[in-house]
Write an enzyme that holds these catalytic residues in place. Structure first.
Site, PDB file in Angstrom:
ATOM      1  N   LYS A  80       0.870  -1.172   0.000  1.00 60.10           N
ATOM      2  CA  LYS A  80       0.000   0.000   0.000  1.00 60.10           C
ATOM      3  C   LYS A  80       0.904   1.219   0.000  1.00 60.10           C
ATOM      4  O   LYS A  80       2.062   1.142   0.447  1.00 60.10           O
ATOM      5  CB  LYS A  80      -0.850   0.006   1.288  1.00 60.10           C
ATOM      6  CG  LYS A  80      -2.109   0.821   1.196  1.00 60.10           C
ATOM      7  CD  LYS A  80      -3.285   0.015   0.688  1.00 60.10           C
ATOM      8  CE  LYS A  80      -4.528   0.857   0.582  1.00 60.10           C
ATOM      9  NZ  LYS A  80      -5.674   0.093   0.105  1.00 60.10           N
ATOM     10  N   GLY A 180     -26.493   1.585   2.385  1.00 60.26           N
ATOM     11  CA  GLY A 180     -25.675   2.246   1.376  1.00 60.26           C
ATOM     12  C   GLY A 180     -25.928   1.697  -0.007  1.00 60.26           C
ATOM     13  O   GLY A 180     -25.648   0.538  -0.292  1.00 60.26           O
ATOM     14  N   GLY A 182     -24.645   2.759  -3.036  1.00 58.29           N
ATOM     15  CA  GLY A 182     -23.709   3.405  -3.954  1.00 58.29           C
ATOM     16  C   GLY A 182     -23.338   2.454  -5.071  1.00 58.29           C
ATOM     17  O   GLY A 182     -24.158   1.657  -5.521  1.00 58.29           O
ATOM     18  N   VAL A 184     -21.456  -0.236  -5.186  1.00 61.52           N
ATOM     19  CA  VAL A 184     -21.589  -1.668  -4.901  1.00 61.52           C
ATOM     20  C   VAL A 184     -23.016  -2.000  -4.462  1.00 61.52           C
ATOM     21  O   VAL A 184     -23.625  -2.954  -4.959  1.00 61.52           O
ATOM     22  CB  VAL A 184     -20.591  -2.110  -3.800  1.00 61.52           C
ATOM     23  CG1 VAL A 184     -20.750  -3.597  -3.506  1.00 61.52           C
ATOM     24  CG2 VAL A 184     -19.158  -1.809  -4.212  1.00 61.52           C
TER      25      VAL A 184
END
Ligand code: NAD
Length: 364
Positions: A80, A180, A182, A184
């Site tokens: 990362k 949620g 959104g 996905v």
């Protein structure tokens, strides 16, 4: 902060500090483990309160990527990067190109991608300096929006959990509360609705809720009411830390399975608490691995069908984790860590045997 102690405690191979003040770049690239392949993980841009906070974040996130790749069965390691700065104000083309040169300098040991605070457009600038970048738009030969593949993984993950915990062969009539709607969440709602599931939904954006009501006959509830719905599955697809001291007491579901990252506010506390209440938890980094699968396929030459097929494998991955959890009497998030560690250990043993063979008998 004792840096080598911090790296050693989490098992990091390499941490690179990248500094180009003339381009406003202060970045840290952490390569956690490359046993299974090159370390892949997004680049996060965030205005950290301190450098220490940025270091801890990149160490934590890169380690998480190793486990996610290992448990998903990908030939990838974990890495990362973080850029310290305000993503609204501090980005420039020069900064991204300088970052790209640092990534290139690692010779493919680290592969970057977009993450919180960074975009497909940013990665396309990075690509001018290095091939070791994923998450590029479809127009430029990349994999584009990963959400359909992530949603497919969550959908098969819910099927696996319903089969294991409730003995269900079909999703017909399964009640799912989606938090949620959104990228996905809306795809997931579509897939579940198609299989006859009954949906309860919430979102802070009213237009998303209205769309789900219209398309999927979903029942809308307020954002604070979603936790206490009388459903089979609670599916967090918005925020992290939603399974916490306050929400666990009001959950009436049998299963928690959704796309959001870091769903358990404190893993060691809230994982066991869910298990004690008889609620089956599908570990977030296993069920939401479709996004990683998507960029993995971009590296091989993108084929959406192949990526979706591999996301279907999340069904078997989760089932085996649930079985390990039951056999060893440990919560599923611990079981998934064990499964990932065992895969890496086997790969290390194979590599050691290979090297020993070469030493004893020569390369041929
Ligand atoms: P998104 O931003 O497109 O969707 C999030 C939705 O949640 C939005 O519609 C937003 O309005 C809604 N929301 C925000 N706060 C809310 C609240 N308090 N209550 C109810 N709804 C709320 O994000 P996404 O790409 O759909 O990702 C959803 C989650 O899954 C995130 O946690 C993300 O990190 C994780 N995830 C996404 C992917 C992917 O491929 N997109 C992959 C892995 C993990």
């Amino acid at each position: 902060m004792e840096l080598f102690q911090e790296f050693g405690a989490r098992g990091h191979e390499q941490v690179t500090f990248c500094h180009k003040p003339e381009f406003g770049l202060k970045a840290i690239i952490a390569i956690h483990d490359t046993t299974l392949g090159p370390a892949l993980g997004g680049c996060r841009m965030w205005q950290y309160d301190s450098e220490q906070e940025a270091i801890i974040d990149v160490l934590r996130l890169s380690r998480g990527m190793t486990y996610k790749a290992a448990v998903t069965g990908l030939e990838l390691g974990g890495g990362k990067s973080v850029i310290i700065g305000d993503p609204q104000k501090d980005k420039s083309k020069e900064m991204w190109r300088a970052f790209g040169r640092f990534v290139e300098g690692l010779g493919g040991r680290y592969i970057t991608a977009e993450d919180v605070g960074t975009s497909v457009h940013d990665m396309e600038i990075v690509r001018a300096e290095t091939r070791h970048v994923t998450g590029i738009s479809r127009m430029l030969g990349g994999s584009g929006d990963p959400s359909p593949v992530t949603a497919r993984g969550v959908y098969v993950g819910i099927k696996a959990a319903a089969k294991f915990h409730q003995g269900r062969e079909s999703l017909q009539g399964l009640k799912v509360a989606i938090q949620g709607l959104g990228h996905v969440g809306m795809h997931l709602a579509d897939l579940l609705h198609h299989d006859g599931a009954e949906l309860v939904v919430c979102d802070i954006h009213q237009e998303h809720v209205e769309e789900a009501v219209r398309r999927f006959s979903a029942r809308p509830v307020g954002v604070d009411e979603i936790y206490s719905q009388n459903v089979d599955v609670f599916s967090p697809c918005a925020l992290g830390a939603v399974v916490n001291d306050q929400t666990i007491d009001v959950l009436k579901c049998a299963i928690v399975a959704g796309a959001a990252n870091n769903q358990l506010a404190i893993e060691k506390v809230h994982g066991p608490m869910l298990a004690e209440r008889g609620i089956l938890y599908a570990p977030d980094y296993v069920i939401n691995a479709g996004g990683l699968i998507n960029v993995f396929h971009e590296m091989k030459g993108y084929d959406e069908e192949a990526a979706l097929d591999q996301a279907d494998g999340i069904y078997d991955s989760l089932l085996s984790i649930f079985h390990v959890s039951k056999e060893r009497d440990i919560p599923p998030h611990e079981a998934s860590n064990h499964v990932a560690e065992e895969r890496m250990q086997k790969a290390r043993e194979r590599r050691r045997d290979r090297l020993q063979n070469i030493y004893l008998h020569g390369a041929n």
